[in-house]
Scaffold this active site. Structure first.
Site, mmCIF file in Angstrom:
data_model
loop_
_atom_site.group_PDB
_atom_site.id
_atom_site.type_symbol
_atom_site.label_atom_id
_atom_site.label_comp_id
_atom_site.label_asym_id
_atom_site.label_seq_id
_atom_site.Cartn_x
_atom_site.Cartn_y
_atom_site.Cartn_z
ATOM 1 N N HIS A 99 0.811 -1.215 0.000
ATOM 2 C CA HIS A 99 0.000 0.000 0.000
ATOM 3 C C HIS A 99 0.845 1.266 0.000
ATOM 4 O O HIS A 99 1.404 1.654 1.027
ATOM 5 C CB HIS A 99 -0.940 -0.036 1.226
ATOM 6 C CG HIS A 99 -1.900 1.105 1.282
ATOM 7 N ND1 HIS A 99 -2.404 1.605 2.456
ATOM 8 C CD2 HIS A 99 -2.448 1.858 0.301
ATOM 9 C CE1 HIS A 99 -3.221 2.604 2.196
ATOM 10 N NE2 HIS A 99 -3.256 2.780 0.893
ATOM 11 N N ASN A 131 -4.410 4.606 7.450
ATOM 12 C CA ASN A 131 -5.756 5.141 7.180
ATOM 13 C C ASN A 131 -6.618 5.205 8.429
ATOM 14 O O ASN A 131 -7.550 5.994 8.502
ATOM 15 C CB ASN A 131 -6.452 4.359 6.067
ATOM 16 C CG ASN A 131 -6.122 4.960 4.707
ATOM 17 O OD1 ASN A 131 -5.886 6.163 4.595
ATOM 18 N ND2 ASN A 131 -6.083 4.132 3.689
HETATM 19 N N1 LIG Z 1 -6.117 7.636 -4.650
HETATM 20 C C1 LIG Z 1 -5.361 7.468 -3.570
HETATM 21 O O1 LIG Z 1 -4.957 8.420 -2.903
HETATM 22 C C2 LIG Z 1 -4.929 6.091 -3.127
HETATM 23 C C3 LIG Z 1 -3.898 5.978 -2.188
HETATM 24 C C4 LIG Z 1 -3.460 4.696 -1.794
HETATM 25 C C5 LIG Z 1 -4.081 3.588 -2.351
HETATM 26 N N2 LIG Z 1 -5.092 3.727 -3.248
HETATM 27 C C6 LIG Z 1 -5.685 2.514 -3.817
HETATM 28 O O2 LIG Z 1 -5.153 2.325 -5.124
HETATM 29 C C7 LIG Z 1 -6.126 1.679 -5.944
HETATM 30 C C8 LIG Z 1 -6.346 2.528 -7.171
HETATM 31 O O3 LIG Z 1 -6.830 3.797 -6.771
HETATM 32 P P1 LIG Z 1 -6.749 5.073 -7.737
HETATM 33 O O4 LIG Z 1 -7.073 6.231 -6.877
HETATM 34 O O5 LIG Z 1 -5.486 5.057 -8.542
HETATM 35 O O6 LIG Z 1 -7.997 4.747 -8.713
HETATM 36 P P2 LIG Z 1 -8.345 5.432 -10.106
HETATM 37 O O7 LIG Z 1 -9.818 5.288 -10.254
HETATM 38 O O8 LIG Z 1 -7.735 6.786 -10.216
HETATM 39 O O9 LIG Z 1 -7.594 4.492 -11.178
HETATM 40 C C9 LIG Z 1 -7.931 3.155 -11.387
HETATM 41 C C10 LIG Z 1 -7.513 2.771 -12.795
HETATM 42 O O10 LIG Z 1 -7.742 1.369 -12.967
HETATM 43 C C11 LIG Z 1 -8.219 1.158 -14.288
HETATM 44 N N3 LIG Z 1 -8.877 -0.141 -14.362
HETATM 45 C C12 LIG Z 1 -10.160 -0.472 -14.034
HETATM 46 N N4 LIG Z 1 -10.367 -1.807 -14.246
HETATM 47 C C13 LIG Z 1 -9.192 -2.296 -14.722
HETATM 48 C C14 LIG Z 1 -8.780 -3.597 -15.144
HETATM 49 N N5 LIG Z 1 -9.611 -4.640 -15.102
HETATM 50 N N6 LIG Z 1 -7.506 -3.743 -15.610
HETATM 51 C C15 LIG Z 1 -6.667 -2.682 -15.649
HETATM 52 N N7 LIG Z 1 -7.008 -1.441 -15.263
HETATM 53 C C16 LIG Z 1 -8.243 -1.250 -14.806
HETATM 54 C C17 LIG Z 1 -9.123 2.358 -14.527
HETATM 55 O O11 LIG Z 1 -9.361 2.549 -15.917
HETATM 56 C C18 LIG Z 1 -8.337 3.489 -13.878
HETATM 57 O O12 LIG Z 1 -7.452 4.108 -14.798
HETATM 58 C C19 LIG Z 1 -7.366 1.485 -5.063
HETATM 59 O O13 LIG Z 1 -7.333 0.205 -4.511
HETATM 60 C C20 LIG Z 1 -7.191 2.543 -3.983
HETATM 61 O O14 LIG Z 1 -7.843 2.203 -2.780
HETATM 62 C C21 LIG Z 1 -5.515 4.955 -3.685
#
Ligand SMILES: NC(=O)c1ccc[n+]([C@@H]2O[C@H](COP(=O)([O-])OP(=O)(O)OC[C@H]3O[C@@H](n4cnc5c(N)ncnc54)[C@H](O)[C@@H]3O)[C@@H](O)[C@H]2O)c1
Length: 293
Positions: A148, A198
Site C-alpha cells: 500500500h 488510514n
Molecule cells: N487515490 C489514492 O490516494 C490512493 C492511495 C493509496 C491507495 N489507493 C488505492 O489504489 C487503488 C487505485 O486507486 P486510484 O485512486 O489510482 O484509482 P483510479 O480510479 O484513479 O484508477 C484506477 C484505474 O484502474 C483502471 N482499471 C479499471 N479496471 C481495470 C482492469 N480490469 N484492468 C486494468 N485497469 C483497470 C481504470 O481505468 C483506472 O485508470 C485502489 O485500490 C485505492 O484504494 C488509492
C-alpha cells in the site's frame, strides 16, 4: 527473491506514479489499463513526475541538464504501456492499482494468476480491502500480499506491507525487501480495516468532517485555516479532491462499518460521489478543477 521486472495494473491516480517509482529504481515496468487513453495518462504522469524530480536536481546543481535529459528518456524508456497482458510473462512482482471494488480486484487477480510466472508475487495497492479475498481468486494465495503506497507515491516514502491469512512469511519478506529496492520504507501490517495509516488519517478526517457539518463552515474556509496554520501542505478537503472522493468515501464507509461511531462519513462527500463528482479526476469535487484529468 530479486525483482528484475515489474508490472502495474491500473494507470489512474496511483498507477502512473507507482510505475514511475519502479522505473526510477531502474526496473523495466509494464503498465496496463483497460483503455489506451488511461495508459497514456499514466505515462504522461510518469513523465511529469520524473521531469520535476530531475529539474530539481539540476536546480541544485547535482546533475547537468544534459544528464537530466538523458536520464528522463532512460527512465521513461523502461515503462511499456499496454491494454493487454502481453509483457507479463516474465515479471517477478505486480502491483494491482485498479478501483477499490472487490469484484474488479478479484477478476484482475484471476487474470494475473494466468498471465504471470508461478514465482511472481501479486501485490495489491488496496487501501482497505481484504488481501485474503483477493488471494482466494488465485492458485497462489501464499504469494498475494498488500503493498500500500500513499499519495503521491513518487514522494511518500511509506509502504504498508499487508499480510493476508494465506500470505507466506517468504512473501512478506520479499515484499519488504522489494520496497527497499525501490527506495521506500516498509512497515508490516495485519489485515485489519484501514491497516495502520488510514485508521490514523481517518480519525482526524472524521473530526474535521464532523466539525464542518456542526459549524456550517465551508470546505474552503476550513482548508484556508488549516493551510494557513501550516500544519499540513494543503487543506483536507482539497487533498481529498486530489486523492479521489470515490476512494476516500469508500475507505471512510469501510472504517465506519468496521469500527462504528469512532469514524464519520461526510454526507456532502456521499452526495458528491453519488452525482459522479470524484474531485480532480472528474473535474469537480469540493472544488472546481476545470477539465477532467
Ligand atoms: N487515490 C489514492 O490516494 C490512493 C492511495 C493509496 C491507495 N489507493 C488505492 O489504489 C487503488 C487505485 O486507486 P486510484 O485512486 O489510482 O484509482 P483510479 O480510479 O484513479 O484508477 C484506477 C484505474 O484502474 C483502471 N482499471 C479499471 N479496471 C481495470 C482492469 N480490469 N484492468 C486494468 N485497469 C483497470 C481504470 O481505468 C483506472 O485508470 C485502489 O485500490 C485505492 O484504494 C488509492
Amino acid at each position: 527473491m530479486f525483482v528484475f521486472k515489474a508490472a502495474v495494473v491500473g494507470a489512474g491516480t496511483m498507477g502512473g506514479e507507482i510505475a514511475q517509482v519502479l522505473a526510477s529504481a531502474d526496473l523495466p515496468v509494464v503498465l496496463k489499463d483497460v483503455d489506451q487513453r488511461f495508459v497514456d495518462q499514466g505515462l504522461a504522469k510518469a513523465r511529469e513526475v520524473t521531469k520535476a524530480q530531475l529539474d530539481g536536481l539540476v536546480k541544485k546543481e547535482k546533475i547537468t541538464s544534459e544528464a537530466a535529459d538523458q536520464q528522463l528518456e532512460h527512465t521513461l524508456g523502461l515503462i511499456t504501456g499496454t491494454t493487454e497482458y502481453d509483457g507479463f510473462g516474465d515479471v517477478d512482482f505486480v502491483v494491482e492499482a485498479v478501483p477499490e471494488r472487490m469484484e474488479i480486484k478479484q477478476a484482475v487477480f484471476e487474470e494475473l494468476d494466468a498471465a504471470t510466472p508461478g514465482h511472481a508475487i501479486l501485490a495489491s495497492n488496496t487501501s482497505s480491502l481484504s488481501i485474503t479475498e483477493m488471494g482466494a481468486a488465485t492458485l497462489r494465495p501464499d504469494k498475494v500480499v498488500g503493498f500500500h503506497f500513499f499519495y503521491p507515491a513518487s514522494m511518500m516514502r511509506l509502504i504498508e506491507i499487508v499480510e493476508g491469512e494465506e500470505t507466506s512469511e517468504e512473501t512478506m519478506q520479499s515484499a519488504s525487501n522489494f520496497a527497499q529496492q525501490i527506495r521506500k520504507m516498509p512497515i508490516r501490517c495485519a489485515e485489519v480495516p484501514g491497516f495502520v495509516v488510514n485508521r490514523i488519517l481517518n480519525s482526524a478526517g472524521s473530526e474535521i468532517w464532523r466539525y464542518k457539518d456542526e459549524s456550517g463552515l465551508s470546505a474552503q474556509e476550513i482548508d484556508k485555516e488549516i493551510a494557513e496554520a501550516r500544519v499540513t501542505p494543503m487543506g483536507p478537503f482539497y487533498l481529498s479532491d486530489l486523492l479521489g472522493l470515490d476512494t476516500v468515501l469508500h475507505v471512510a464507509e469501510h472504517l465506519k462499518a468496521s469500527y462504528g461511531d469512532r469514524f464519520y462519513v461526510s454526507p456532502e462527500m456521499r452526495e458528491l460521489v453519488g452525482a459522479g463528482n470524484y474531485g480532480q479526476k472528474t473535474g469537480k469535487g469540493f472544488y472546481d478543477h476545470g477539465e477532467a484529468q
